[in-house]
Design a protein around this motif. Sequence first.
Motif, mmCIF file in Angstrom:
data_model
loop_
_atom_site.group_PDB
_atom_site.id
_atom_site.type_symbol
_atom_site.label_atom_id
_atom_site.label_comp_id
_atom_site.label_asym_id
_atom_site.label_seq_id
_atom_site.Cartn_x
_atom_site.Cartn_y
_atom_site.Cartn_z
ATOM 1 N N GLU A 86 0.831 -1.206 0.000
ATOM 2 C CA GLU A 86 0.000 0.000 0.000
ATOM 3 C C GLU A 86 0.865 1.255 0.000
ATOM 4 O O GLU A 86 0.556 2.239 -0.665
ATOM 5 N N ARG A 87 1.946 1.204 0.768
ATOM 6 C CA ARG A 87 2.881 2.333 0.832
ATOM 7 C C ARG A 87 3.500 2.569 -0.547
ATOM 8 O O ARG A 87 3.598 3.706 -1.010
ATOM 9 N N TYR A 88 3.890 1.486 -1.221
ATOM 10 C CA TYR A 88 4.487 1.594 -2.550
ATOM 11 C C TYR A 88 3.494 2.233 -3.523
ATOM 12 O O TYR A 88 3.845 3.135 -4.279
ATOM 13 N N ARG A 108 11.582 11.678 1.932
ATOM 14 C CA ARG A 108 11.672 11.761 3.397
ATOM 15 C C ARG A 108 11.136 10.488 4.063
ATOM 16 O O ARG A 108 11.775 9.908 4.933
ATOM 17 N N ASP A 109 9.967 10.047 3.627
ATOM 18 C CA ASP A 109 9.344 8.874 4.254
ATOM 19 C C ASP A 109 10.164 7.606 4.028
ATOM 20 O O ASP A 109 10.329 6.799 4.943
ATOM 21 N N LEU A 110 10.696 7.431 2.821
ATOM 22 C CA LEU A 110 11.492 6.235 2.550
ATOM 23 C C LEU A 110 12.841 6.278 3.260
ATOM 24 O O LEU A 110 13.318 5.246 3.739
ATOM 25 N N LYS A 117 14.434 0.030 9.227
ATOM 26 C CA LYS A 117 14.773 -1.298 8.717
ATOM 27 C C LYS A 117 15.008 -1.214 7.219
ATOM 28 O O LYS A 117 14.570 -0.269 6.560
ATOM 29 N N ALA A 118 15.699 -2.190 6.697
ATOM 30 C CA ALA A 118 16.070 -2.181 5.281
ATOM 31 C C ALA A 118 14.834 -2.148 4.390
ATOM 32 O O ALA A 118 13.831 -2.808 4.664
ATOM 33 N N LEU A 119 14.928 -1.358 3.324
ATOM 34 C CA LEU A 119 13.855 -1.306 2.336
ATOM 35 C C LEU A 119 13.961 -2.518 1.420
ATOM 36 O O LEU A 119 15.063 -3.017 1.167
ATOM 37 N N ASN A 120 12.819 -2.954 0.883
ATOM 38 C CA ASN A 120 12.883 -4.017 -0.114
ATOM 39 C C ASN A 120 13.403 -3.413 -1.422
ATOM 40 O O ASN A 120 13.522 -2.198 -1.560
ATOM 41 N N SER A 122 12.146 -2.958 -4.378
ATOM 42 C CA SER A 122 11.248 -2.038 -5.087
ATOM 43 C C SER A 122 11.282 -0.648 -4.455
ATOM 44 O O SER A 122 11.324 0.366 -5.155
ATOM 45 N N GLU A 123 11.270 -0.619 -3.127
ATOM 46 C CA GLU A 123 11.303 0.678 -2.458
ATOM 47 C C GLU A 123 12.677 1.330 -2.554
ATOM 48 O O GLU A 123 12.769 2.557 -2.647
ATOM 49 N N LYS A 124 13.729 0.549 -2.570
ATOM 50 C CA LYS A 124 15.075 1.109 -2.777
ATOM 51 C C LYS A 124 15.152 1.794 -4.130
ATOM 52 O O LYS A 124 15.675 2.907 -4.255
#
Length: 155
Positions: A86-88, A108-110, A117-120, A122-124
Motif C-alpha cells: 500500500e505504501r508503494y 523523506r518517508d522512505l 529497517k532495510a527497504l525491499n 522495489s522501495e530502494k
Amino acid sequence: MFQVGDKVFYPMHGAGVIKAIEERKVQGKSLEYCVITIPINNMDIMIPMQTVANSRMRLVEDRDTTKNILFDYHNEESNCTLPWKERYKQNMEKLKTGEMLDCTEVVRDLLSRQKEKALNSSEKQMLNEAHKILVSELSIIKGISENQAAELLII
C-alpha cells in the motif's frame, strides 16, 4: 504555454530546460514537439505539444516555495504505517503527480523507513529515482551542482 528557455519539471524524468519547439514529421503527419534537455539523465526528451497540457509538465518551483518545502522536509516526521504494498502504491501515485512537495514526502518517508529497517528492492529503487528527480529540480532552481543539491536532502 511554454517557451524555449523555460525551466520545467517533467514527472518521472526530472527537471530540465526547454531547448526547442520544433516540427517533425511522424508517420506522414507534421507535429510540433517540445524538446527538453534533462541534465541529470543526460538526455533530451520530445513531447508532442498537443499532449503537453495533459502531461503534468510544469515550470520548476520558485525559490520561496522550494524553501518552504525543504523546511517541511527537514522538520516534519514520517507518519506512514501502511504495509509495504500500500505504501508503494501511495508513493507511486505521489511521484506521478509531478509535484515537488509529493516527491519530497516520498524521499523523506522512505529515508526514515530505511533508518528503521532495510527497504525491499522495489522501495530502494523508488527512493533512488525519487531522490534523483528531486535533486534535478533543486539543482536547476538553485543553480547549483547535483552534488550540492543532494547535500540539501541529507537528513
